[in-house]
Scaffold this motif. Structure first.
Motif, PDB file in Angstrom:
ATOM      1  N   THR A  57       0.869  -1.175   0.000  1.00  0.00           N
ATOM      2  CA  THR A  57       0.000   0.000   0.000  1.00  0.00           C
ATOM      3  C   THR A  57       0.907   1.226   0.000  1.00  0.00           C
ATOM      4  O   THR A  57       2.081   1.124   0.365  1.00  0.00           O
ATOM      5  N   PRO A  58       0.387   2.377  -0.429  1.00  0.00           N
ATOM      6  CA  PRO A  58       1.261   3.562  -0.489  1.00  0.00           C
ATOM      7  C   PRO A  58       1.618   4.096   0.900  1.00  0.00           C
ATOM      8  O   PRO A  58       1.028   3.697   1.900  1.00  0.00           O
ATOM      9  N   PHE A  59       2.571   5.012   0.928  1.00  0.00           N
ATOM     10  CA  PHE A  59       3.035   5.593   2.187  1.00  0.00           C
ATOM     11  C   PHE A  59       2.051   6.605   2.749  1.00  0.00           C
ATOM     12  O   PHE A  59       2.066   6.899   3.925  1.00  0.00           O
ATOM     13  N   VAL A  60       1.231   7.156   1.862  1.00  0.00           N
ATOM     14  CA  VAL A  60       0.331   8.234   2.260  1.00  0.00           C
ATOM     15  C   VAL A  60      -1.114   7.731   2.247  1.00  0.00           C
ATOM     16  O   VAL A  60      -1.526   7.055   1.312  1.00  0.00           O
ATOM     17  N   GLU A  61      -1.857   8.039   3.298  1.00  0.00           N
ATOM     18  CA  GLU A  61      -3.275   7.675   3.372  1.00  0.00           C
ATOM     19  C   GLU A  61      -4.055   8.891   3.894  1.00  0.00           C
ATOM     20  O   GLU A  61      -3.478   9.791   4.510  1.00  0.00           O
ATOM     21  N   TYR A  62      -5.359   8.883   3.675  1.00  0.00           N
ATOM     22  CA  TYR A  62      -6.176   9.890   4.334  1.00  0.00           C
ATOM     23  C   TYR A  62      -6.059   9.688   5.844  1.00  0.00           C
ATOM     24  O   TYR A  62      -6.127   8.550   6.334  1.00  0.00           O
ATOM     25  N   ASP A  64      -8.061  10.218   8.248  1.00  0.00           N
ATOM     26  CA  ASP A  64      -9.194   9.570   8.917  1.00  0.00           C
ATOM     27  C   ASP A  64      -9.235   8.064   8.633  1.00  0.00           C
ATOM     28  O   ASP A  64      -9.719   7.293   9.444  1.00  0.00           O
ATOM     29  N   ALA A  65      -8.687   7.659   7.496  1.00  0.00           N
ATOM     30  CA  ALA A  65      -8.670   6.229   7.171  1.00  0.00           C
ATOM     31  C   ALA A  65      -7.712   5.468   8.087  1.00  0.00           C
ATOM     32  O   ALA A  65      -7.922   4.297   8.382  1.00  0.00           O
ATOM     33  N   SER A  82       1.476  14.582   9.391  1.00  0.00           N
ATOM     34  CA  SER A  82       0.284  14.893   8.603  1.00  0.00           C
ATOM     35  C   SER A  82       0.452  16.194   7.828  1.00  0.00           C
ATOM     36  O   SER A  82       1.208  17.064   8.226  1.00  0.00           O
ATOM     37  N   GLN A  89      -8.142  18.224   2.339  1.00  0.00           N
ATOM     38  CA  GLN A  89      -8.246  16.983   3.107  1.00  0.00           C
ATOM     39  C   GLN A  89      -6.897  16.666   3.744  1.00  0.00           C
ATOM     40  O   GLN A  89      -5.850  16.912   3.166  1.00  0.00           O
ATOM     41  N   LEU A  91      -3.878  14.413   4.938  1.00  0.00           N
ATOM     42  CA  LEU A  91      -3.157  13.190   4.593  1.00  0.00           C
ATOM     43  C   LEU A  91      -2.130  12.900   5.688  1.00  0.00           C
ATOM     44  O   LEU A  91      -1.651  13.813   6.348  1.00  0.00           O
ATOM     45  N   LEU A  93       1.399  10.203   6.731  1.00  0.00           N
ATOM     46  CA  LEU A  93       2.284   9.076   6.457  1.00  0.00           C
ATOM     47  C   LEU A  93       1.810   7.913   7.329  1.00  0.00           C
ATOM     48  O   LEU A  93       1.509   8.111   8.510  1.00  0.00           O
ATOM     49  N   ARG A 103      -7.933  -0.521   5.222  1.00  0.00           N
ATOM     50  CA  ARG A 103      -8.474   0.323   4.144  1.00  0.00           C
ATOM     51  C   ARG A 103      -8.493  -0.448   2.825  1.00  0.00           C
ATOM     52  O   ARG A 103      -9.475  -0.430   2.077  1.00  0.00           O
TER      53      ARG A 103
END
Lengths: 507, 507
Positions: A57-62, A64-65, A82, A89, A91, A93, A103
């Motif tokens: 999965t990528p290094f960056v997520e929302y 809240d996720a 963050s 929105q 984001l 790490l 997720r």
């Protein structure tokens, strides 16, 4: 009115930038990279054997996720890095590999086989105070089974953890996979009157106090369960404010371990008496213990230990930890256990945050650099034999002949020999020093005399160093020894001659 | 005064979170991960052969250490993801692997061998508008030589780039490494009166206009060099405002390529007439061309092409680009060249920002996912043979016998066979479907009858699928065929029987 006259503009002198890394981040060199890569390959082999597939999965997520499940959120940013996207929105790490997996599963639920078995190796980030051996970027290697309601999935992961440690070179008897169950702890908390929703925050304080048992011992944990604790630096950590009899019950829980699984389970049953949830937890542990015993892993490899609770909030059932039991010198020189290198547990609620319905899941995570440090201590072949040989260096004595030197290098490379032409601007002596620094097995030298004669000189740096050592005592043999370490061959025989030097080095 | 009565608190209904990834970020599955890993291993092999060593820098750097060298800084954040540390200093996710290398070299200057040859593979981040095939997290694989003043270092990297492409499966003749020199461009800019410091910003606009030659053609670039250009979407990009004769000179430069290096170099000499810096650039290209010719790479593998300038601002000398020359279907269906997969150049000023003195350096960077996409198109064995076999699945028909099913799985694993026990909660039909989805070669089935008889059923899913296809036409043979795909063996012979199925599958 200003003191600086307009006719003499202050030309901005560009100040020299300081070359430095942010605290808690580090560079890694070739030996460390190679050792890590080899260790990961061994782990991967076991995970694949167990039927797990790779996922990234990528290094960056929302933000809240990811949710907020980190322990010790004592920093303004609550432990994560963050930043805001251009659509406002937030984001972040990723701080572990579990929240992004939840997720991923929720986003691709219908397309995934269930149970979904995946492994993921990758860097995670914590916005925490860095310290010795405590980095803000570190690598984890996780394996998870999502969609498996039965605790046989937990038992399997614990046994896989044992196989993995042995695969990378931790001998049987020098580690133990410890299992506990959050439901049993819930039962204890219920029994001391902290079961209701309103006590959620206090339960978390209790959880994190127990998680420090290894480090602080029962007395330290008792303080954190009660009035609070002042550490060596004078910092005060507020406690859970439990009464003495409540503290005693919690400590009876962490101390419930007996000589064998049967005794431990009987002790635990007593501790959670009257709590349905606690008894459910004990029953799950009993099921795990039976599977572990049937598979023969009850020989000390996998064992029930109520002192393990894990600091993360999202666990809902079995929790487990891989501990290395050999001792190392602690900060004060006294021997301490190496301790935890991996851990995990069941988190049936993480995917539910997205899907509304509970999705059972369990998994565990290896602290990669911690395990690597352990392998160095036990002298695992994975880290001791790095297999990194320096390149053969072709010296450049005559800049007009660069194309020819390059042709010599090309011939070595075509034969599969790691080689390079010296590309710096310095003279012969610096070039020899460079070759030493690169750990070169030998250098190839061709001055105008050799070129005229169609030969090259090959200087064996390993033999040369050994002979230099010998000739320190045996001065009259020095000249002869030097000749042995350096010899002349026809240019057409260069590749064979270099091969000979490399072969001598390996034997 | 509020409308909501205090006696009926609005219980916060936790809304279901949307499981989604931030735009421009993507998950990767096992096939993609395995193919990438294999491609990286091949590249690594060539880099190591050339004497480069592995190095890793962290993902986070001080923003000022990275500098601002990105093209197209049309976003508020200027192309990078940044956030403040708790000591107020700005941190950024690295946007390439070159700026962090410059920091690493400056920080460890005295300890490093010079020249310092390193390779680095890793993810980089761009805070840009994502689009199809345009990600905000992507992987680069760089190799750099720091401390090598001579352009033989540049020539070497270009030849290594050619070797690398062939190693991963791009055939000779389907790619070209193009070389140019920023000094020649500087000479052209001098010649049209843009040499002075005050024209720095305009020079950058010219640079980036030329960099779009591939995409926009000479007419498009002429507009960007002159009044500006409106694209298909109606967006207007302001031009450099050059006069027609200035534009003509710039285009004469980009169009200076002749049939061979000699002609090209002669053309370039004419274009930079009167500029000392321009002539120095042509002389460097001449030196590179001689080395390339001596090594035999002038057979179309490495070639001088004045149309290449590269968009990044930090290049100071030779610049190069690896272009794949075969065509693919463009957006409108018409064939277009696959185009650039790697590029780089000399950046003698990057380390100087920290050290005050110039440190010569050159390097190049492969766009990993772009190269991987190319390998898929040319059918490179690296990506076509993923070698990913699904696990053997042991079905669970009787939950009371979990320990025994687990023992069967353990026996398969002990024999090195990838295997798993079904860990879900569903029945036989769903378990078969699961095995299909996992791409299992076969399943092991043991119900109460088999258990009583001490046997297991093995169902060959590949043979089964083939026979099901056959029996669609040959209905009366259906029963017999099913029996062939599924057979019974004594439990003690399970491992051998599964091995037989796997062997049949591989042949």
């Amino acid at each position: 009115m200003s003191g600086s006259p307009k006719s003499q503009p202050q030309k901005p002198q560009s100040p020299k930038l300081l070359a430095r890394q942010p605290r808690g981040f580090a560079d890694r060199g070739p030996a460390d990279i190679a050792a890590t890569e080899r260790m990961l390959a061994h782990i991967r082999e076991i995970y694949a054997l167990y039927g797990f597939d790779a996922l990234e999965t990528p290094f960056v997520e929302y933000t809240d996720a990811l949710g907020k499940f980190l322990p010790d959120q004592d920093r303004p940013n609550e432990g994560v890095f963050s930043f805001q996207d251009d659509d406002e929105q937030w984001l972040s790490l990723r701080y572990d590999l579990t929240a992004p997996l939840a997720r991923h599963v929720a986003e691709n639920y219908d397309a995934l086989p269930k149970p979904f078995r995946s492994y993921r190796a990758g860097w995670v980030f914590r916005n925490e105070k860095p310290g010795p051996g405590r980095f803000r970027q570190f690598m984890q290697f996780d394996a998870d089974t999502v969609g498996a309601p039965s605790v046989s999935a937990d038992a399997e992961i614990c046994m896989m953890a044992a196989d993995t440690l042995e695969k990378v070179g931790i001998a049987r008897g020098r580690y133990v996979i410890k299992i506990n169950n959050r439901k049993v702890l819930d039962g204890v908390l219920e029994a001391i009157g902290l079961g209701a929703d309103e006590h959620a925050a206090r339960r978390l304080v209790v959880l994190r106090a127990i998680d420090k048992l290894d480090r602080l011992g029962a007395e330290g944990v008792a303080l954190l369960l009660g009035p609070g604790r002042k550490d060596e630096s004078g910092d005060f950590t507020r406690g859970a404010g439990l009464a003495p009899e409540q503290i005693a019950r919690v400590l009876a829980f962490t101390d419930a371990r007996g000589d064998n699984a049967g005794t431990t389970l009987a002790n635990l049953e007593k501790v959670v008496e009257g709590s349905a949830r606690g008894l459910e937890g004990v029953a799950e542990l009993r099921e795990i213990a039976a599977l572990v015993e049937a598979a023969g892993y009850d020989d000390g490899r996998v064992s029930i230990d109520p002192a393990v609770v894990r600091g993360l909030e999202y666990y809902t059932g079995p929790v487990y930890e891989a501990e290395l039991t050999f001792t190392i010198a602690g900060e004060d020189g006294a021997p301490v256990r190496f301790g935890s290198v991996a851990g995990g547990g069941r988190y049936d609620g993480l995917v539910a945050r997205f899907r509304g319905e509970a999705v059972p899941a369990t998994g565990f995570s290896i602290g990669v650099s911690r395990l690597l440090a352990a392998l160095k201590i036990v002298g695992s072949p994975i880290v001791s034999d790095t297999g990194l040989a320096g390149p053969v260096v072709v010296l450049v004595l005559d800049r007009a002949e660069i194309a020819h030197y390059h042709a010599l290098v090309a011939r070595l490379r075509a034969a599969g020999i790691r080689a390079e032409m010296y590309l710096g601007g310095s003279g012969m002596k610096a070039q020899m020093k460079y070759a030493d620094r690169r750990n070169s097995p030998c250098v190839v030298i061709q001055g105008s005399d050799e070129r005229a004669a169609g030969t090259v000189q090959i200087k064996d740096l390993v033999a040369g160093a050994e002979q230099a050592e010998t000739t320190r005592q045996l001065d009259n043999a020095a000249y002869k020894a030097q000749r042995l370490a350096q010899f002349s061959v026809p240019e057409a025989e260069m590749v064979e001659a270099v091969r000979g030097v490399l072969a001598a080095r390996q034997s």
